[in-house]
Design a protein around this motif. Sequence first.
Motif, mmCIF file in Angstrom:
data_model
loop_
_atom_site.group_PDB
_atom_site.id
_atom_site.type_symbol
_atom_site.label_atom_id
_atom_site.label_comp_id
_atom_site.label_asym_id
_atom_site.label_seq_id
_atom_site.Cartn_x
_atom_site.Cartn_y
_atom_site.Cartn_z
ATOM 1 N N LYS A 1 1.044 -1.215 -0.133
ATOM 2 C CA LYS A 1 -0.215 0.031 -0.050
ATOM 3 C C LYS A 1 0.995 1.398 -0.022
ATOM 4 C CE LYS A 1 -4.269 -1.538 1.637
ATOM 5 N NZ LYS A 1 -5.708 -1.096 2.516
ATOM 6 N N TYR B 1 -0.046 7.223 -3.774
ATOM 7 C CA TYR B 1 -1.356 6.809 -4.018
ATOM 8 C C TYR B 1 -2.467 6.276 -2.616
ATOM 9 C CZ TYR B 1 -5.335 4.523 -6.431
ATOM 10 O OH TYR B 1 -6.377 4.104 -7.010
ATOM 11 N N PHE C 1 -4.567 3.767 -1.644
ATOM 12 C CA PHE C 1 -5.463 2.599 -2.159
ATOM 13 C C PHE C 1 -6.718 2.431 -1.439
ATOM 14 C CE2 PHE C 1 -0.954 1.593 -2.844
ATOM 15 C CZ PHE C 1 -1.101 0.766 -4.183
ATOM 16 N N ASP C 2 -6.866 2.985 -0.475
ATOM 17 C CA ASP C 2 -8.367 2.881 0.194
ATOM 18 C C ASP C 2 -9.312 3.885 -0.387
ATOM 19 O OD1 ASP C 2 -7.631 1.081 2.110
ATOM 20 O OD2 ASP C 2 -6.953 2.564 3.534
ATOM 21 N N LYS C 3 -8.789 5.045 -0.965
ATOM 22 C CA LYS C 3 -9.822 5.979 -1.596
ATOM 23 C C LYS C 3 -9.633 5.920 -2.943
ATOM 24 C CE LYS C 3 -10.297 9.097 2.450
ATOM 25 N NZ LYS C 3 -9.922 10.458 2.807
ATOM 26 N N SER C 4 -8.860 5.194 -3.616
ATOM 27 C CA SER C 4 -8.357 4.953 -5.142
ATOM 28 C C SER C 4 -8.407 6.407 -5.774
ATOM 29 C CB SER C 4 -9.773 4.349 -5.616
ATOM 30 O OG SER C 4 -9.892 2.974 -5.134
ATOM 31 N N THR C 5 -7.368 7.177 -5.125
ATOM 32 C CA THR C 5 -6.909 8.465 -5.660
ATOM 33 C C THR C 5 -5.364 8.748 -5.305
ATOM 34 O OG1 THR C 5 -7.674 10.802 -5.946
ATOM 35 C CG2 THR C 5 -7.709 9.873 -3.777
ATOM 36 N N PHE D 1 -4.689 6.046 -15.417
ATOM 37 C CA PHE D 1 -4.599 6.188 -14.087
ATOM 38 C C PHE D 1 -4.309 7.433 -13.221
ATOM 39 C CE2 PHE D 1 -2.573 3.786 -10.094
ATOM 40 C CZ PHE D 1 -3.895 3.538 -9.488
ATOM 41 N N GLU E 1 -6.567 9.682 -11.342
ATOM 42 C CA GLU E 1 -7.547 10.244 -10.469
ATOM 43 C C GLU E 1 -6.753 10.885 -9.298
ATOM 44 O OE1 GLU E 1 -11.058 11.438 -8.856
ATOM 45 O OE2 GLU E 1 -10.880 10.396 -10.735
#
Length: 589
Positions: free
Chosen positions: A33, A47, A49-53, A398, A400
């Motif tokens: 992560k 990055y 990983f929990d919020k995908s941003t 990729f 965001e």
Amino acid sequence: MKLLSPIQYEYGNLKIGGGGFVTGITFHPTDSKTLYIRTDIGGIYRYDFDKSTWVYLADKVTADDPAQTYPLAIALVENDPNKLFFTCGDKRSNYICISDDKGENIIQKALPCSVHGNEVGRATGDRLIYKNGRLYFGSQTAGIIYSEDMGESWQSIDLFGEKNISLIWTDSEGKLFIAGCSGEANSPDGVTRGHTLYCSTDGLKSFVPLTAPDPVKYENSSYYGFVPQRITSDSRYIYITFASSGEVFYGGMGAYACDTGSLSGGKVYRYRIENGVTVFDKDITPKDHIPCGYSGICSNGKMLLLSTVCRKNGGDIIYTSTDSGESWKIIMNRLEYSRFDWNIPYMKPRYNGGGNCVHWISDIKLSPFDSDTALFNTGTGLFMITGLASGDVLVKPFCEGIEETVHLNVYTTPHGRNRIIDIIGDLGGFAFEDYDSECENSFANENGDRYITCLNADLTLSDPEYIVATPRGNWTGKTKGGLILSKDCGSTWERLPMPRGISEFIDQKLDNIEKPNVDSGWTAISADGKRIMWAVAGGRGFSNKAVCYTDDEGKTWQKSIFTDSSGNLADEHNVKIFSDYYNSDFFSP
């Protein structure tokens, strides 16, 4: 007196999506992560990983000290995923930055050398290593330096006088050390590079040359010789990519990466270890006859990924190999071999001459935790590859959270359609109507081909849907620079006729504007919308001897005359033209 209550404003972000050069990708080797990218002018991102941003880590930067927005190298610590090191600078302020909490809080310590994360050569690497309590930095200006006290003091390591380092690498034990350089210090003639690849097996006490490709005198090249771009290894081999500069417009011999926009040739070499010594094993360059460099390369022990960089007449290729480079399989070439998910509107092929906007692939990294997934950088953001293991390859942006664009001018419409007109370097411009979503490509010609880098636009208060702008033509040649006009608030555009025949001086500038990626100038429109003025550029600067105007949307043009206070013709000087929003007869230079 009654005081008015202050207006409560709510601020947000207009989403572009990517838009700038991501110069490097860094996965943590043991923590799934922890992932970072560096950019040329937009700082470092981590990055979530929990919020995908992507999370921006340079949000504490000030205009007085913007060094962190220009990162050059990142290093992580294998047994401490919270630790982050990076170097950055704008030449005036140069730092090693240290964080113990993944970049949430950053300590800056001065470096003893000049650094710039947005200069030529910025896309090679890696240049920063933390190993056995030491920090090693392959700098652009002072060769290899190292610190044993977390950046408080630094010492130099001589690499045959070479000052401009393209990469440094060490093995897992820190015994074997490889360094690449520009070859500038040992050039025999100022045109041919000296040796560019060296190896140390004695703790950096001494270096020996490591086999590298011999210089080739490619046609239309400014400098000859191959510079190491990227390096990777597996249990059997070490792999190094090389590139040879093409026509260099700036940066001199230090321009050895994709930054020149032109590379003449490239190589991929494989090395092995024999009795503790690195030896050349084989030239494993793919059989691609179109001139290009090779840059991004990575291995997970089972699969090898490789990218071209600045491949002419077709765009960059991504290859994969499962036999250590003995054979290569293409998994992306233009719009072929892979499926694509263009989840950011302006990147769609129909806005990019029907082709792929992917370019400047200088880094590619397989995920250490998912053999199906890889990331690669581009000049317009970050991309993800999935389906590597299954063979059903999908490529998608990729981006965001990555917003690395240069906003040159921003305008709002005072009435009518409520739009924000955003003028952006490289990408052209966008007319935002939905402020919560990425804007569809809007600064384009009738075929949907995108204009790039509008220096400015102008509109009137009386009719804000009537807008003029000054874009460059795009890199593909599908659009040509000049003066463009919209009558529907930026939804569609028409290119106005060029003011040819007014003067030879202006005609020369117009010839240059027709070339890709050349500044077209500065424009202004009268308050009543009847007169459009244009300070023609055709390159850098706006001359008062190249200002003209039209009262019929470009059907006819007149040259503007500049005089001094005595009525004499003024000397040539730079000028921009601005209109008055209320007095139609008044323009101000």
